[in-house]
Design an enzyme around this catalytic site. Sequence first.
Site, short mmCIF file in Angstrom:
data_model
loop_
_atom_site.label_atom_id
_atom_site.label_comp_id
_atom_site.label_asym_id
_atom_site.label_seq_id
_atom_site.Cartn_x
_atom_site.Cartn_y
_atom_site.Cartn_z
N GLY A 134 35.80 43.80 28.11
CA GLY A 134 35.06 44.72 27.30
C GLY A 134 35.12 43.61 25.87
O GLY A 134 33.94 43.46 25.33
N ARG A 183 48.92 40.74 48.72
CA ARG A 183 49.59 42.22 48.29
C ARG A 183 49.48 43.26 49.56
O ARG A 183 50.38 43.83 49.99
CB ARG A 183 49.02 42.75 47.07
CG ARG A 183 49.28 41.85 45.90
CD ARG A 183 48.62 42.23 44.56
NE ARG A 183 49.15 41.24 43.55
CZ ARG A 183 48.43 41.38 42.35
NH1 ARG A 183 47.56 42.09 41.97
NH2 ARG A 183 49.14 40.50 41.53
N GLU A 196 37.17 45.32 36.34
CA GLU A 196 37.66 46.16 37.20
C GLU A 196 36.53 47.30 37.62
O GLU A 196 36.54 47.91 38.78
CB GLU A 196 39.14 46.76 37.11
CG GLU A 196 39.97 47.54 38.21
CD GLU A 196 41.16 47.97 37.67
OE1 GLU A 196 41.47 47.52 36.84
OE2 GLU A 196 41.66 48.74 38.80
N LEU A 211 42.48 39.07 35.77
CA LEU A 211 42.28 38.74 34.52
C LEU A 211 41.15 37.70 34.62
O LEU A 211 40.35 37.52 33.61
CB LEU A 211 43.73 37.88 34.06
CG LEU A 211 45.00 38.79 34.28
CD1 LEU A 211 46.01 38.25 33.63
CD2 LEU A 211 44.50 40.10 33.38
#
Lengths: 262, 668, 251
Positions: free
Chosen positions: B49, B341, B457, B473
């Site tokens: 944003g 992950r 996201e 990021l």
Amino acid sequence: MNWLSKLFNSSIGQKLLVALTGLFLCTFLIVHLSGNFQLFKNDNGMAFNLYTVFMTTNPFIKTVSYVLYASILFHAFKGIHLAIKNRSARPVAYATVDGKANSHWTSRSMGVLGTIILVFIVVHMGDFWYEYKFGHIPYIRYTQNMVTGELTSTPLVGMDGQPLTINKKMEEFVDGDNKIIIVKDLYAEVKEEFTNPLLVLIYLISMAAIGFHLFHGFQSGFQTIGVNHPKYTPILKSLSLWLFGIIIPLAFASMPLYFYFL
Amino acid sequence: MSTSPKLDAKIPEGVLENKWTKYRSTVPLVNPANKRSLEIIVVGSGLAGSAAAASLAEMGYKVKVFCFQDSPRRAHSIAAQGGINAAKNYQNDGDSVYRLFYDTIKGGDYRAREANVHRLAEVSGNIIDQCVAQGVPFAREYGGLLSNRSFGGTQVQRTFYAAGQTGQQLLLGAYSALERQIGMGAVQMYSRHEMLDIVNIDGKCRGIIARDLVTGKLERHFGHAVLLCTGGYGNVFYLSTNAMGSNVTAAWKAHKKGAFFSNPCYTQIHPTCIPVSGTHQSKLTLMSESLRNDGRIWVPKRKEDAQAIREGKLNPNDLKEEDRDYYLERRYPAFGNLVPRDVASRAAKERCDAGFGVNKTGEAVFLDFAANMMRYGRIEANKKGIYNPTEDVVKQLGKEVVVEKYGNLFDMYKQITGVDPYENPMMIYPAVHYTMGGLWVDYNLMTTVPGLYALGEANFSDHGANRLGASALMQGLADGYFVIPYTIGAYLSNEIRTKAIPTDHEAFVTAEKETAEQINKLMNVKGTKPVDYFHRKLGLIMWNECGMARNAEGLKKAIQDIQALRDEFWKDVRIPGEANNMNPELEKAGRVADFLELGELMCIDALNRNESCGGHFREEYQTEEGEALRDDENYAYVASWENKGNSWELHKEELKYENIKIAQRSYK
Amino acid sequence: MSGNMNITLKVWRQNKASDKGRFETYAIPNVSEDMSFLEMFDILNEQLIIEGKDPVAFDHDCREGICGMCSMFINGRPHGPLKGVTTCQLHMRSFKNGDTIVVEPWRAKAFPVIKDLVVDRSAFDRIIAAGGYISVNTGNAQDANSLPVAKENADHAFFAAACIGCGACVAACKNASAMLFTSAKISQLALLPQGAPERNTRALNMVAQHDAEGFGSCTNTGACEAECPKGISLSNIARMNREYLGAALMS
């Protein structure tokens, strides 16, 4: 000169002036102290009285002393002004504040300490500076044998036993083997004043205030003018503590005590 | 399988490597004079944003930014720890745009769009350049050049970082760019404002309804385009590494007004989080993936040792090397502790389920720095010319290195657990961290509602079924700085004749009225239970049935449970205070109401996807070794859900791999 | 919620900015020492909601000590008794059974109370907007490694940049000064070559904005540094003073 008024109206600019005047007053203290050490000379005040004459007649010192007076006034009133302004930055106070957890009390009490010092300066100048300039300080006559070095002194009195005055601060002439010096006897004034226990107490409290004020103030002044360095700041901080926080105030305090117990 | 006609991804023609360059040079432009009269609304002030708002304002658009926090700098991007990937190849270890692209697709278990991911890899380098120019203080080597470290799922060092606070530094960079535009009047900032609906006029998104969280007043704002940069929905699980305020509301309201929601079941469970300590817990805290660079993950080899550790009878430091099971190194020798992950999380769950967990609850494994601390200590001793140093000296020197690399993380661990991680191995357990799913967007980042975009996201596009570390990021900033400023031209160049629509337009009035009614409805339930009661319950259902492992039976049950809970919520929630004042409970209630709908869709999506891939692990679909078993023939598609009031309709976007050979993912 | 601490909270309640406000006392039983301070407030609020009362409004978001949103003045200190810790990271093991804890909002003219413990810190945003940036439009950057930065400078810039903008410095300062906050950003950018072109205007404008917001001036008590959850150093204020004076006198 818009930039100047901008600078000195900014918070940093105003603090800069307080810091600079404060540091100047610190240097004055050292000069003042070293001069005052003449009090301890065993010459019935001759060196001290001569020093006093020098300090009040030398044109350079005189000029500096006006700067000094201005600095004291500016430092005090700007300090008070900033303290009031800073207070207004928190209109609603906290119910509980644990100040000691994060800062030294001296740093939070500069206004109070400074006010004590200001009152002291008024008393001190009234006692000595005003008396010396406008009061009736008797004269003393020193006679020093230039061959043997022997020194005697007598109050300068007329035939009637009343104190005599001359129309200058000092007179110096040679009479045979003797050097004669006639000078205002501020030393006697000091001696007499410090027989008053109340005054001695006021002096002691004020010296403590100066010690606490400078313990924070000296190193803080450097921080304000932007001097902060991992190597040198610790030195400034220990100077702040030992020299300005302890040694100088103790040395000044030793004078009233010396005369009180003399 | 074929792609639904409603899902035109608008991927440019041509070879993969040239798609973006060519598209960027041919996408229609808006001339500077016209930009000044085009208004863009940006919702959310995180990396995507802030970056988008600043960049668009720099270009000359009129921008309004909304965030629910008290300042745009608080957005949860700030909490990202480990780093940001970029294919700079500064370490000369063979990195390239292609390799970053390949790693990301593979890491995502072949469920991401090739063209988007390649574009992401292409602009990754520009992001680092831009951030450095803004004054972001990345870690540097003694020569003054930038330093890198490794992250999971890769064999090169391409992660740029600023201690364990990379997200903070990147966000503050974007925030400062945004504040610069605010200072110049090019952006109007609306802090403590929450978007509660979008406003569509003639099939295009033309604005939003927002609630001023201080006064409670509803406001109408017009925009030629609306950008949702509102992050993920991990808080549907109640306990997650997200911020307390992170929510799905903006995306969900858009979904209800026509934006398709894609792959909602793809949830990333992060392997290294601080384990749950009790029922009072309000959130979980991440321990950065970067710790896996130097920390080794293990549990005891023998169950009785595990039990002794659980009962506090055995100090883990005293357990001999040969009695430890470094299970990631054992199972995945090629990647070891740096497997992606999803793999690391499942492996931890597997060990704990088998009875090897090491904390009171049995749900924790060790992350041990002792070995590497000593290794660093010896290197430092050599550097300093200390020969034959004692163990204590080595340990101290090693500790200093670790402090510099991860000091803030270690402090945080100590603060939360009360245990000193320099002396004892950390205990960690997986926790909900990131959501790969989100609003469906095309190559331009536009949702299925024209004029409505989703960035970062909030969209579904780049990470497939599992996101690699240090890529969130990268994606947020790529979307904000380097994608949307170009792609928005494709839409806005056709809007230059559209005058600003007054907010007394009927559509605005209606939308505001609906929002006010929803608020009234919530306030008037006047039940007996606080919002958190329902949120916790929802979280438990989601974690148990739609968490690290899922199965059809559990998911079906979860759907019913969620529906029942939703009914209960609307009958029995109690919101104190007034709607026309600051009312955090009302804010929470609105968000939980949306989570209660989203949770159901997540389960539906998980139930629909009869395969295991990335963060979505269906117990029915696994290999003999317990690895995820994909079904590329039937499920190589993006599952996009269209809201139909009380139900959803599935639309598929086929995923075509033209440049990568799709294969069983292996980190062995 | 099975803890064994009993805590009494004295909390500042104020319905809106224009209200006078007052303290209210609440008893919280069964507090666990593993609870964070804010989790204790969650419990208090649940208790209040069930009793049909208005819960305490307080700012919080990430609950991992980095967003800078939480802001409670606890027993006379911002973020409570621990060093280097935000309120959200403060755990009840730092208190004793039977403690009475006084909780107030940040107090400063520039941080007006909005409700209960929530204050308006937008003054910080305006200070940043006045110059806390490097003017580089997106796309203007050269290669990141074309500009080496000495590691020491980069490290110090990072330490300054670690500020989370929570306002504890203002809350702790007896003058409600925001010099630590302002100097952290000025320092970060002054230490980096990228920040050099705008260093003069940055220092002048940010300090001017700081003053205009109604923050007090710095008297170097060091309370800000001692209470800063991120350990921002007082040396940043000296650097800001240098930057400012240099800009005012020499530019």
